[in-house]
Design a protein around this motif. Structure first.
Motif, PDB file in Angstrom:
ATOM      1  N   PHE A  28       0.794  -1.233   0.000  1.00 51.96           N
ATOM      2  CA  PHE A  28       0.000   0.000   0.000  1.00 51.96           C
ATOM      3  C   PHE A  28       0.828   1.287   0.000  1.00 51.96           C
ATOM      4  O   PHE A  28       0.642   2.147  -0.855  1.00 51.96           O
ATOM      5  N   ASP A  29       1.721   1.418   0.967  1.00 55.24           N
ATOM      6  CA  ASP A  29       2.453   2.675   1.078  1.00 55.24           C
ATOM      7  C   ASP A  29       3.357   2.902  -0.131  1.00 55.24           C
ATOM      8  O   ASP A  29       3.458   4.007  -0.644  1.00 55.24           O
ATOM      9  N   GLU A  30       4.016   1.833  -0.548  1.00 57.43           N
ATOM     10  CA  GLU A  30       4.916   1.974  -1.679  1.00 57.43           C
ATOM     11  C   GLU A  30       4.147   2.353  -2.944  1.00 57.43           C
ATOM     12  O   GLU A  30       4.603   3.173  -3.745  1.00 57.43           O
TER      13      GLU A  30
ATOM     14  N   LYS B 186       1.445   4.062  -3.022  1.00 54.16           N
ATOM     15  CA  LYS B 186       1.075   5.477  -2.907  1.00 54.16           C
ATOM     16  C   LYS B 186       2.240   6.364  -3.306  1.00 54.16           C
ATOM     17  O   LYS B 186       2.066   7.354  -4.020  1.00 54.16           O
ATOM     18  N   GLU B 187       3.434   6.004  -2.848  1.00 54.77           N
ATOM     19  CA  GLU B 187       4.621   6.792  -3.208  1.00 54.77           C
ATOM     20  C   GLU B 187       4.854   6.776  -4.715  1.00 54.77           C
ATOM     21  O   GLU B 187       5.137   7.806  -5.330  1.00 54.77           O
TER      22      GLU B 187
ATOM     23  N   ARG C 197      13.461   8.410  -2.413  1.00 53.83           N
ATOM     24  CA  ARG C 197      13.576   7.873  -1.067  1.00 53.83           C
ATOM     25  C   ARG C 197      14.850   8.354  -0.374  1.00 53.83           C
ATOM     26  O   ARG C 197      14.829   8.795   0.765  1.00 53.83           O
TER      27      ARG C 197
ATOM     28  N   THR D 200       3.943  13.620   2.177  1.00 53.02           N
ATOM     29  CA  THR D 200       3.135  12.821   3.079  1.00 53.02           C
ATOM     30  C   THR D 200       2.127  12.018   2.271  1.00 53.02           C
ATOM     31  O   THR D 200       1.581  12.486   1.287  1.00 53.02           O
ATOM     32  N   LEU D 201       1.910  10.806   2.717  1.00 54.74           N
ATOM     33  CA  LEU D 201       1.027   9.920   1.979  1.00 54.74           C
ATOM     34  C   LEU D 201      -0.430  10.235   2.278  1.00 54.74           C
ATOM     35  O   LEU D 201      -0.764  10.635   3.396  1.00 54.74           O
TER      36      LEU D 201
ATOM     37  N   LYS E 183      -4.242   9.674   3.261  1.00 52.89           N
ATOM     38  CA  LYS E 183      -4.829   8.759   4.253  1.00 52.89           C
ATOM     39  C   LYS E 183      -5.648   7.663   3.581  1.00 52.89           C
ATOM     40  O   LYS E 183      -6.166   7.840   2.493  1.00 52.89           O
ATOM     41  N   THR E 184      -5.740   6.542   4.279  1.00 53.47           N
ATOM     42  CA  THR E 184      -6.530   5.439   3.745  1.00 53.47           C
ATOM     43  C   THR E 184      -8.013   5.782   3.799  1.00 53.47           C
ATOM     44  O   THR E 184      -8.726   5.630   2.824  1.00 53.47           O
TER      45      THR E 184
END
Length: 424
Positions: free
Chosen positions: A13-15, A17-18, A323, A330-331, A333-334
């Motif tokens: 998920f986070d990756e 988003k980035e 990175r 900032t990512l 929010k879910t």
RNA sequence: GCCGGGGUGGGGUAGUUGGUUAUCCUACGGGACUGUGGAUCCCGCGACUCGGGUUCGAAUCUCGGCCCCGGCCCCA
């Protein structure tokens, strides 16, 4: 247990988003220069890649036969597919054509830092434009992308293959021998170059000029030195003048941090004129994040003489830079809101409320598992939700719900009808 | 394709002169607390990369495969 194939990755998920953020930034820059997105197939006829790409790439191709016996290949790069697309679909359109792409490519190689068997490229092709103006736009735009990403520690090296080719042509060196020599120059092996030049019986004077040329590296002053060096060779001299013009235009684009480097040669054989590579030294062995130049691939494919320039970012390496620099933003929010039914009896009402919020574009989660309130709150907390809407029997009797601000901990009783206006 | 270093619960780790039940943190599930999270405590869940060899006995020694990390070749 099933395993992921070697050299491939799963993105969580986070990756994702980035990556999406970086993709969006590049996309936006490309579009501000008037480039339009295209997409080509993941696999193509094998010979699209074996024809003109050079030996280095063809040895790494993932190829297979389909049930009809056709020889196909997963694409190892995107310039050839784009050239093919142009010939198939766009030959009659007015020039120049500006297009960009984002997609994965495949090469069978030994994986290591910054190198995968499935990797992503994001790049542009400017088809049918005039150099050096178009070359300048492409280079300036790639620098623009990096600035937009907040990166600073990159170096853009620019050369022109026409200079060396001109010298070799002048000495009547055959095309195949030239390609071999270019490959050695690309490697940067001076000794190997010297011995190869000897075995090919290149005149000493020519060899000397070549060896001097490939070590030329610097800023503007390189142009003058080189002009003198190749003054007797008409084509080479023209190529140097072209490079000089390119630098003028590049400065008009507002970019002058370039490094002129006549030693860069590129790994693909179809490049013919100006070439450039972008390095980020902090990345280690795989420091090249982008490369491109002017090529005559379309002509080689039988599509007429159409001058084109293109480049592509190694997207995964770009991510590595982002990175490293901590330039990531900032990512997102879910979810913004979690709807919590206090007991099973309020589940339907909770779903109804969640749908209403979703229809208004609010990212909403609703508990579907019949979890206890404390569990839902705890989960909402870890998801980063700003609000939790508690739907319980007591409040519902008065047509109300309780809304809790997760940061402050404060909560309010609201009529159901007030809910949407609360979020405006 | 070549060289070097690795692989212990979902994630991060301790443990190798071979020897009971493999350590701790975190995550996750349940409870203390049936309408209130980020705190604490209790309980639970869950691992020695795979296969062969040596041995009474292997996470530990050995050989091979797979995968990961760094480098070479090459390339984004």
């Amino acid at each position: 247990m099933p395993q992921r194939p070697r050299g491939t990755r799963d993105f969580l998920f986070d990756e994702m988003k980035e990556r999406k953020q970086v993709e969006d930034i590049l996309r936006k820059v490309f579009e501000t220069y008037g480039y339009q997105e295209i997409k080509t197939p993941l696999f193509e006829d094998l010979n699209l890649f074996t024809m003109k790409s050079g030996e280095g790439i063809t040895g790494q191709i993932y190829h297979f036969q389909d049930k009809g016996g056709r020889d196909l290949a997963l694409r190892p790069e995107l310039t050839a597919p784009v050239a093919r697309l142009y010939i198939n679909e766009l030959q009659k359109k007015s020039k120049p054509l500006k297009m960009y792409y984002f997609g994965s490519c495949f090469r069978y190689e030994r994986p290591q830092k910054g190198r995968w068997r499935q990797f992503w490229q994001m790049g542009c092709e400017l088809i049918g434009g005039k150099s050096p103006d178009c070359e300048a736009e492409i280079i300036a735009m790639s620098a623009h992308c990096l600035e937009e990403l907040g990166l600073e520690n990159f170096e853009i090296h620019i050369g022109n293959l026409g200079i060396i080719r001109g010298i070799l042509d002048g000495a009547n060196v055959a095309k195949e021998k030239q390609d071999q020599i270019m490959a050695i120059i690309d490697k940067g092996e001076i000794d190997e170059l010297k011995s190869t030049l000897n075995t090919f019986d290149i005149p000493p004077k020519t060899s000397e000029i070549l060896l001097t040329l490939i070590n030329m590296q610097g800023h503007r002053e390189i142009i003058e030195e080189t002009s003198k060096l190749v003054a007797e060779n008409e084509n080479s001299f023209k190529a140097v003048k072209e490079l000089e013009k390119l630098l003028d235009i590049l400065e008009a684009f507002g970019f002058n941090k370039y490094i002129v480097n006549l030693g860069i040669a590129r790994g693909l054989d179809y490049y013919s004129g100006v070439v450039f590579e972008i390095y980020v030294h902090d990345l280690g062995a795989q420091k090249q994040i982008s490369g491109g130049g002017t090529y005559n691939l379309i002509e080689l494919f039988g599509g007429g003489e159409v001058e084109s320039t293109g480049f592509a970012f190694g997207f995964d390496r770009l991510m590595e830079c982002v990175r490293l620099c901590g330039a990531g933003k900032t990512l997102p929010k879910t979810v913004d809101v979690v709807v919590a039914p206090i007991s099973k009896d309020e589940k339907l009402k909770a779903v109804e409320i969640a749908q209403k919020l979703r229809r208004h574009g609010i990212k909403t989660d609703v508990d579907l598992m019949g979890k206890k309130l404390k569990k839902i709150l705890s989960q909402a907390d870890s998801l980063g939700a700003e609000h939790v809407i508690m739907v319980g029997e007591r409040d519902l009797k008065e047509n109300k719900i309780t809304i809790k601000n997760m940061k402050s901990g404060k909560q309010e009783l609201l009529y159901l009808s007030q809910l949407l206006s609360y979020f405006k």
